[in-house]
Every structure is written in C-alpha cells, then in structure tokens.
Write a protein that holds these residues in place. Structure first.
Motif, PDB file in Angstrom:
ATOM      1  N   TYR A  33     -17.583 -22.760  -8.770  1.00  0.00           N
ATOM      2  CA  TYR A  33     -17.985 -23.366  -9.815  1.00  0.00           C
ATOM      3  C   TYR A  33     -17.451 -25.034  -9.647  1.00  0.00           C
ATOM      4  CZ  TYR A  33     -21.000 -20.235 -12.371  1.00  0.00           C
ATOM      5  OH  TYR A  33     -21.290 -19.554 -12.716  1.00  0.00           O
ATOM      6  N   TRP A  34     -16.141 -25.161  -9.171  1.00  0.00           N
ATOM      7  CA  TRP A  34     -16.128 -26.430  -9.564  1.00  0.00           C
ATOM      8  C   TRP A  34     -16.828 -27.610  -8.368  1.00  0.00           C
ATOM      9  CZ3 TRP A  34     -14.227 -30.998 -10.972  1.00  0.00           C
ATOM     10  CH2 TRP A  34     -13.422 -31.999 -10.141  1.00  0.00           C
ATOM     11  N   MET A  35     -16.433 -26.377  -7.068  1.00  0.00           N
ATOM     12  CA  MET A  35     -17.111 -26.958  -5.979  1.00  0.00           C
ATOM     13  C   MET A  35     -18.484 -27.020  -5.779  1.00  0.00           C
ATOM     14  SD  MET A  35     -17.325 -24.791  -2.154  1.00  0.00           S
ATOM     15  CE  MET A  35     -18.237 -23.991  -2.466  1.00  0.00           C
ATOM     16  N   LEU A  36     -19.336 -26.431  -6.857  1.00  0.00           N
ATOM     17  CA  LEU A  36     -20.732 -26.688  -7.423  1.00  0.00           C
ATOM     18  C   LEU A  36     -21.367 -28.317  -7.442  1.00  0.00           C
ATOM     19  CD1 LEU A  36     -22.655 -23.077  -8.245  1.00  0.00           C
ATOM     20  CD2 LEU A  36     -22.811 -25.274  -5.688  1.00  0.00           C
ATOM     21  N   PHE A  37     -19.880 -28.035  -8.631  1.00  0.00           N
ATOM     22  CA  PHE A  37     -19.571 -29.698  -9.451  1.00  0.00           C
ATOM     23  C   PHE A  37     -20.417 -30.429  -8.720  1.00  0.00           C
ATOM     24  CE2 PHE A  37     -17.526 -32.290 -13.290  1.00  0.00           C
ATOM     25  CZ  PHE A  37     -19.069 -32.170 -13.880  1.00  0.00           C
ATOM     26  N   LEU A  38     -18.950 -30.492  -8.136  1.00  0.00           N
ATOM     27  CA  LEU A  38     -18.410 -31.741  -6.799  1.00  0.00           C
ATOM     28  C   LEU A  38     -20.004 -32.177  -6.778  1.00  0.00           C
ATOM     29  CD1 LEU A  38     -16.289 -33.496  -6.861  1.00  0.00           C
ATOM     30  CD2 LEU A  38     -15.728 -31.917  -5.049  1.00  0.00           C
ATOM     31  N   GLN A  43     -24.717 -35.393  -4.869  1.00  0.00           N
ATOM     32  CA  GLN A  43     -26.326 -35.283  -5.068  1.00  0.00           C
ATOM     33  C   GLN A  43     -27.107 -36.395  -5.981  1.00  0.00           C
ATOM     34  OE1 GLN A  43     -28.297 -31.490  -5.882  1.00  0.00           O
ATOM     35  NE2 GLN A  43     -29.922 -31.739  -4.573  1.00  0.00           N
ATOM     36  N   ARG A  44     -26.393 -36.736  -6.993  1.00  0.00           N
ATOM     37  CA  ARG A  44     -27.151 -37.659  -8.125  1.00  0.00           C
ATOM     38  C   ARG A  44     -26.522 -39.052  -7.763  1.00  0.00           C
ATOM     39  NH1 ARG A  44     -25.352 -35.842 -13.306  1.00  0.00           N
ATOM     40  NH2 ARG A  44     -24.184 -34.151 -12.452  1.00  0.00           N
ATOM     41  N   GLY A  45     -25.063 -38.809  -6.549  1.00  0.00           N
ATOM     42  CA  GLY A  45     -24.774 -40.186  -6.244  1.00  0.00           C
ATOM     43  C   GLY A  45     -23.666 -40.514  -6.915  1.00  0.00           C
ATOM     44  N   GLU A  46     -23.013 -39.883  -7.505  1.00  0.00           N
ATOM     45  CA  GLU A  46     -21.480 -40.331  -8.909  1.00  0.00           C
ATOM     46  C   GLU A  46     -20.256 -40.664  -7.902  1.00  0.00           C
ATOM     47  OE1 GLU A  46     -21.744 -37.449 -11.843  1.00  0.00           O
ATOM     48  OE2 GLU A  46     -23.685 -38.491 -12.818  1.00  0.00           O
ATOM     49  N   VAL A  47     -20.635 -39.546  -6.637  1.00  0.00           N
ATOM     50  CA  VAL A  47     -19.252 -40.108  -5.766  1.00  0.00           C
ATOM     51  C   VAL A  47     -20.542 -39.895  -4.074  1.00  0.00           C
ATOM     52  CG1 VAL A  47     -18.011 -38.973  -7.736  1.00  0.00           C
ATOM     53  CG2 VAL A  47     -19.103 -37.380  -5.871  1.00  0.00           C
ATOM     54  N   ALA A  48     -18.562 -40.004  -3.686  1.00  0.00           N
ATOM     55  CA  ALA A  48     -20.038 -40.672  -2.673  1.00  0.00           C
ATOM     56  C   ALA A  48     -19.755 -38.743  -1.223  1.00  0.00           C
ATOM     57  CB  ALA A  48     -18.558 -41.194  -1.190  1.00  0.00           C
ATOM     58  N   ASN A  49     -20.574 -38.909  -0.384  1.00  0.00           N
ATOM     59  CA  ASN A  49     -21.181 -37.312   0.182  1.00  0.00           C
ATOM     60  C   ASN A  49     -19.874 -37.189   0.561  1.00  0.00           C
ATOM     61  OD1 ASN A  49     -22.559 -35.023   0.715  1.00  0.00           O
ATOM     62  ND2 ASN A  49     -23.593 -35.608   2.411  1.00  0.00           N
ATOM     63  N   GLY A  50     -18.819 -35.936   0.701  1.00  0.00           N
ATOM     64  CA  GLY A  50     -17.732 -35.761   1.737  1.00  0.00           C
ATOM     65  C   GLY A  50     -16.536 -35.755   0.896  1.00  0.00           C
ATOM     66  N   THR A  51     -17.115 -36.404  -0.583  1.00  0.00           N
ATOM     67  CA  THR A  51     -15.460 -36.476  -1.761  1.00  0.00           C
ATOM     68  C   THR A  51     -14.750 -34.578  -1.794  1.00  0.00           C
ATOM     69  OG1 THR A  51     -16.657 -37.857  -1.963  1.00  0.00           O
ATOM     70  CG2 THR A  51     -14.989 -36.428  -3.827  1.00  0.00           C
ATOM     71  N   GLY A  52     -13.850 -34.745  -1.542  1.00  0.00           N
ATOM     72  CA  GLY A  52     -12.902 -33.629  -1.893  1.00  0.00           C
ATOM     73  C   GLY A  52     -13.340 -32.249  -0.663  1.00  0.00           C
ATOM     74  N   GLY A  53     -13.533 -32.691  -0.059  1.00  0.00           N
ATOM     75  CA  GLY A  53     -14.792 -31.860   1.744  1.00  0.00           C
ATOM     76  C   GLY A  53     -15.613 -30.931   1.109  1.00  0.00           C
ATOM     77  N   VAL A  54     -16.819 -31.488   0.039  1.00  0.00           N
ATOM     78  CA  VAL A  54     -17.617 -30.985   0.002  1.00  0.00           C
ATOM     79  C   VAL A  54     -19.389 -32.045   0.363  1.00  0.00           C
ATOM     80  CG1 VAL A  54     -19.362 -30.381  -2.078  1.00  0.00           C
ATOM     81  CG2 VAL A  54     -16.558 -30.194  -2.027  1.00  0.00           C
ATOM     82  N   TYR A  55     -19.794 -31.231   1.003  1.00  0.00           N
ATOM     83  CA  TYR A  55     -21.392 -32.327   1.989  1.00  0.00           C
ATOM     84  C   TYR A  55     -22.454 -31.271   1.348  1.00  0.00           C
ATOM     85  CZ  TYR A  55     -17.889 -34.471   5.006  1.00  0.00           C
ATOM     86  OH  TYR A  55     -16.790 -35.453   5.662  1.00  0.00           O
ATOM     87  N   VAL A  56     -23.252 -32.519   0.700  1.00  0.00           N
ATOM     88  CA  VAL A  56     -24.465 -31.941   0.330  1.00  0.00           C
ATOM     89  C   VAL A  56     -25.572 -32.269   1.600  1.00  0.00           C
ATOM     90  CG1 VAL A  56     -25.733 -31.570  -1.144  1.00  0.00           C
ATOM     91  CG2 VAL A  56     -23.714 -32.214  -2.333  1.00  0.00           C
ATOM     92  N   VAL A  68     -30.987 -31.946   0.493  1.00  0.00           N
ATOM     93  CA  VAL A  68     -31.239 -30.601   0.115  1.00  0.00           C
ATOM     94  C   VAL A  68     -32.432 -30.748  -0.684  1.00  0.00           C
ATOM     95  CG1 VAL A  68     -30.229 -29.210  -1.643  1.00  0.00           C
ATOM     96  CG2 VAL A  68     -29.279 -29.653   0.047  1.00  0.00           C
ATOM     97  N   SER A  69     -33.541 -30.485  -1.045  1.00  0.00           N
ATOM     98  CA  SER A  69     -34.935 -30.815  -1.805  1.00  0.00           C
ATOM     99  C   SER A  69     -34.984 -30.457  -3.238  1.00  0.00           C
ATOM    100  CB  SER A  69     -36.245 -29.766  -1.107  1.00  0.00           C
ATOM    101  OG  SER A  69     -36.165 -29.594  -1.092  1.00  0.00           O
ATOM    102  N   GLY A  70     -34.839 -30.802  -4.136  1.00  0.00           N
ATOM    103  CA  GLY A  70     -34.005 -29.949  -5.841  1.00  0.00           C
ATOM    104  C   GLY A  70     -32.235 -29.750  -5.879  1.00  0.00           C
ATOM    105  N   ARG A  71     -32.511 -29.511  -7.020  1.00  0.00           N
ATOM    106  CA  ARG A  71     -30.836 -30.150  -8.105  1.00  0.00           C
ATOM    107  C   ARG A  71     -30.627 -29.133  -7.203  1.00  0.00           C
ATOM    108  NH1 ARG A  71     -29.011 -32.346 -13.294  1.00  0.00           N
ATOM    109  NH2 ARG A  71     -27.261 -32.522 -12.848  1.00  0.00           N
TER     110      ARG A  71
END
Lengths: 287, 308
Positions: A33-38, A43-56, A68-71
């Motif tokens: 869930y933490w990964m999904l939250f990140l 996706q909403r632009g609150e943090v940069a892509n790649g933060t915490g190793g998470v790429y969207v 990705v289309s859709g939230r």
C-alpha cells in the motif's frame, strides 16, 4: 486427539515463528500500500517520478515511459491488491511457516515425547497437520483483514470512493473462501513434504520452490506431454493444480463450476497429502 | 519371574548394517538394569525400539508381559539420546505442553517435577540457554510426567557435573525404591552405573552378549589368588587339610581361585609345592568393575584387569 490438538495450540501460542510470520504478512500488505500511495503521489505530481524507487508509467519497447491513463489507486482496487498479496507473499509466508512448524518438532526431538506414548501415530500426524493448516489460515485471514482495512483507509484518505456494497463483500467472501481452501491444500503439501524431509533448510527450500515456479514448470511440462501424446485431449493439468487455481480465481462473480473445481481440487489434495503423510509417519523411525 | 521388558531375537537393520542383532533382553520388575556397550554398539537403537520410536526389523517385544505395545507404552517414560524440548520455551512451558498433550488435569505436577529435577529456579530462562546437565534433568522430569512404571534412560548423566551425577543417582534410586519404577539405564560411566544397577546387560556389535545380576558381577570381580596347577584335586586337598582354607573354587581344569589368606600368597605357594603340586602360574587377580566390563566389551585382553 483433543489433547494433541490442545498441545499444538499451546505450541502455536508459544511459537515465535508464528508471530513473526503474522507480522511479516501484515507488514508486506503495508509495504504494497505504501508503494501504491507513493505511486499515486507521483502520478498526481506531488513527488517526482522515481521517488523511493517508484516509477509510474508503462515501459515500451524503446525504453520510453508513457503515462498511465486513469488514477492508479482507482485502477488497482482493494481486490487486486488482495489477489497479489494472497497468491504471492501470503502463500510463501504460509509455506515457510508450515515448514518451520513441522520440521521444528523433529529438530528439537520434541516429537519423541509424544510418539510411543499411547497415541496412534496417525493421530499425532493429523493433529500437527490440522494445526499447521489452521495457523496458516490465520496468517491468510490477517492478510485479508489488513488488506481490506488498510485499503479502505488509503482509498478514503486519497478521496477515492470505494464500493462497500453487499456485492463487494459477497465477492470478497467467495474469493477468500476459495483462496482459503486452495491455501490449505498448498500448506498441506508443504506440511507433508516437511514431515518426510525433516530438514529445515530443505523444507523451506522445497516450500518456496514449490510456490515460486517449480510446480508451474512441472505442470506445464505435463500439459505439453499430454498434448504431445494425446493431441485430441482437452485435459489440462494446470486446471487441477491449486497454485494455478489461486492465481486464476476471478475477483468477481466466481462461477459455480470454478468454485466446485477449486473446492474439489483442494479437498483431494488435502486428503491425499494427509494420507501420504500418515503413511510415511507411521513407518518412520523417530530420532 | 515378572518382566517389565522382554525381547526375543529383536534386530534392527539399516541397509546392510545390522545395528541390533537378535537381542533377547529380560528386565525384571523392580530392577535397575544397566545397559552397557561401546558407542555404536546398538544401545540407543535398542532403547528406541523398546520405547516405540523405531520398529524392529525382526523379533518380538513384550512390555509388562503384553504384546499390545501401544497400550502398554502409556506406562513408559523415556529419555533417549537427548531431551526433546523446544529451545525457545522455558522448562515450565515445555512441561506444561506435555501436560496438555498427555491430558493430565493436575496443573501442580509441573511445579512438582521442576522441584524434583532441581529446576525450580530456572524461571524464564529458555532451554537454549540451559546447560547440558539442566537439559538432562528436564528430560528426566518430562519422562516422569505420566508417573511411569518403567523408565528408559539413555545416558542420563551425560554432561552432568559431579554434584549433578550424585543428585541424579539419588533420584534414580528414590524412584526405584519408593515409587517402584523399573529402570533401564545406559551409561558410559560404569563406576557410577555399578552404584545403582541391580542387573546388567552387555551389548557388543549389536548383540547382547551377557546378562547377569549385580551379585554375580561382584562374585566375578572378587579379589583372589589364582593358581594354575598340574593336579587340582591334590591342590584342593592341601588347601583344605593343611592350610584350613575353605573359600576357594575351581573354575577350570587346572585353575584354582583362593579367596582368603590373600596377604600371604607365598605361603600358599610353598605349601602346595611342599605337597607335591607343580605350580605353573600364581598371581593375585581381581578387577574393578570398569576393567571387568572393558574385558567383556573386548577392549582389553582377558587378563588385562589383574591386579598383581
């Protein structure tokens, strides 16, 4: 038998491995869930892509990432997370715990205290088998409860409307019931193998190997062999192997035929492994 | 004779290796049966079969004169190889677990047995932090949980300090005398075993070569002057008539063992010689228990234990 089960229950209460596995199951849900939250924040632009190793994004052939289309949190709902948790991490945790709980008895020599003390060996094995399966179902139940509760909180905090209607709970209940049956069969296989090999490293390795692809290779190989030998045959071994059924189980509107097949496969495997375990345990020398 | 354990031609084969070879053992009710043999002789394998942990490849076992072993094994307590205890639990927790598994309703029995085994003060100490001796005591306590009539103890004093050995010895004697528990015990500390055993069985290479009582053992180990002579009848006559010696025996065709006047062996030799007896050998013999067993176990030649 009741006394033996009471003993097994006491062992579970005192088992550090059991509580560690329960905690691990819950922590893994939290991690997903933490990964999904990140990812949602990315996706909403609150943090940069790649933060915490998470790429969207969606990786394409040229290595380009497309949006990705859709939230994400709307696309990946609670049931999808639950599917991932049960068929991957929870199943492995259950297998590891089953191996530790069964083999630990031999490693310490504690099984000597009960074998040859007036109890039939089949009862001793069955008590262990039942307790192992029950403990693993507790791990599974914790995974389900925590996935649903944490998912609900995260969806609510992200402002995403979650369907809490009766249909959601009906689907959840049906899905979990089938996963519990199939999970019990997986644990049964690991418990019986652990009883036979009685070596902690081997038991855990076999348990994880069974879940992480070894069985898929064997089942696919058997299917290939069947198609090669009998080209007209519609029989697929994969339809009768619980790990395949665990991943293939629909999240919604589970059909009666699938439910029946899953239940039948589970019951047959549980009974078969219990029988095989009893036969081996009855003849085995206890050291 | 009432036997608690009786076996007939019991064998255990692992592949091509015969670990136990046609053992016929007789453990009388009320006995403390010392089971002696070198490492790998088959003691533990035999005890495991008696306790129901392994099935014999052939032969028959009777417990309390019954062949219904599953039923009779309720009356057995055992400590075989190592005490089977969960390392992450305390001594009390391990006993509590067994109490529940055995369906014993008396909750105080755990405290009583901890006190009996001298483990009352261990509190929250986990088994993984126990010394070997403490684990052995816990094993004995666990074996006593169901008030057995027959105890099988495999090397129970292994790893114990001298004080611990004395305590376990006294405990075993107490259980045997006061609780009327028959005990089958193996140990490498033969001197210690000889302080408690009433019967002995010697196993060598999987075969039970001898069974005898403690009295017989004392007789065999008795100190004497051993003489090898040409004429046993004449020698016996001289001993009786001339030297007034009555405690002697004739174990062989040319052998006489004299059990008195051991402080004057030369006098006996001179009297026999004067009477016309030719003496080939004359020496003081007699063994301690350990050297006797060693001789039987094949570690030393037959005369190795003599004390001349």
């Amino acid at each position: 038998m009741i006394n033996l089960l009471r003993g097994e229950l006491y062992k579970l209460r005192k088992s550090k491995a059991f509580f560690i596995c329960c905690t691990a199951a819950v922590l893994l849900v939290g991690l997903v869930y933490w990964m999904l939250f990140l990812a949602d924040a990315v996706q909403r632009g609150e943090v940069a892509n790649g933060t915490g190793g998470v790429y969207v994004g969606v990786a394409e052939a040229g290595g380009q990432m497309q949006e990705v289309s859709g939230r994400l949190l709307e696309e990946i709902g609670i049931m999808e997370v639950l599917q991932q948790m049960i068929s991957n991490s929870a199943a492995i945790i259950m297998a590891v715990f089953a191996a530790i709980f069964v083999i630990g008895e031999y490693g310490t020599g504690a099984v000597k205290n009960i074998v040859g003390k007036g109890y039939a060996r089949e009862k001793i094995f069955l008590a262990k088998y039942i307790a192992t399966v029950a403990a693993c179902l507790v791990i599974l139940a914790l995974t389900v409860v925590f996935t649903v509760l944490a998912g609900g909180v995260i969806m609510w905090s992200a402002g995403i409307k979650q369907d809490w209607s009766g249909a959601f709970f009906a689907d959840l209940l049906g899905y979990c019931a089938i996963q519990a049956l199939l999970g019990a069969a997986v644990v049964g296989v690991v418990a019986a193998i652990s009883e036979a090999c009685r070596n902690m490293a081997a038991g855990i390795a076999i348990g994880i190997g069974l879940l992480s692809g070894l069985s898929a290779i064997v089942i696919n190989g058997l299917d290939f062999l069947i198609r090669w030998l009998f080209p007209q045959s519609t029989l697929r071994m994969a339809d009768y192997w619980m790990l395949n059924l665990m991943t293939e189980c629909p999240l919604q509107d589970i059909g009666a035929s699938f439910a029946f097949r899953a239940a039948l496969v589970s019951i047959v495997w549980i009974a078969f492994m219990a029988g095989a375990g009893i036969l081996h345990f009855k003849k085995a020398d206890i050291k | 004779m009432e036997y608690v354990l009786r076996t007939e031609n019991v064998s255990k084969v692992y592949g091509s290796h015969k670990a136990v070879n046609r053992v016929c053992m007789h453990v009388e009710k009320g006995a403390i049966y010392g089971f002696i043999g070198q490492n790998g002789a088959g003691k533990t394998t035999f005890m495991r079969m008696a306790a129901g942990l392994a099935a014999p490849s052939e032969g028959s076992i009777w417990l309390f004169e019954s062949e219904d072993l599953e039923k009779q094994r309720v009356r057995i307590g055992g400590l075989i190889e190592s005490p089977g205890a969960f390392a992450s639990m305390t001594a009390a927790e391990n006993l509590e677990l067994l109490r529940r598994q055995y369906g014993i309703t008396d909750k105080n029995i755990v405290k009583e047995l901890l006190a009996l085994a001298g483990l009352s003060e261990t509190g929250k100490k986990k088994i993984k932090n126990f010394s070997m001796g403490m684990k052995q005591r816990l094993g004995i306590a666990a074996a006593l949980l169901r008030s057995p009539d027959f105890l099988i103890l495999d090397e129970p004093i292994n790893g114990l300090d001298p004080q611990g050995i004395i305590e376990i010895r006294e405990l075993i004697l107490k259980l045997n005398k006061e609780n009327d528990i028959t005990i089958l015990i193996s140990s490498h500390i033969l001197g210690e075993l000889s302080k408690i055993a009433t019967h002995y069985g010697i196993i060598r290479d999987g075969a039970l070569i001898e069974e005898f009582g403690a009295q017989e053992l004392n007789e065999r180990c008795r100190r004497c002057q051993k003489l090898v002579v040409d004429n046993v009848e004449l020698a016996a006559n001289i001993l009786e008539e001339t030297l007034q010696i009555s405690t002697f025996d004739v174990p062989g065709q040319h052998v006489i063992r004299v059990f008195e006047h051991l402080e004057e062996p030369a006098g006996i030799n001179a009297a026999l010689f004067a009477g016309g007896v030719s003496i080939a050998e004359s020496y003081l013999a007699g063994q301690d228990l350990e050297s006797y067993f060693m001789e039987r176990l094949g570690d030393v030649p037959a005369k190795g234990g003599q004390n001349d």
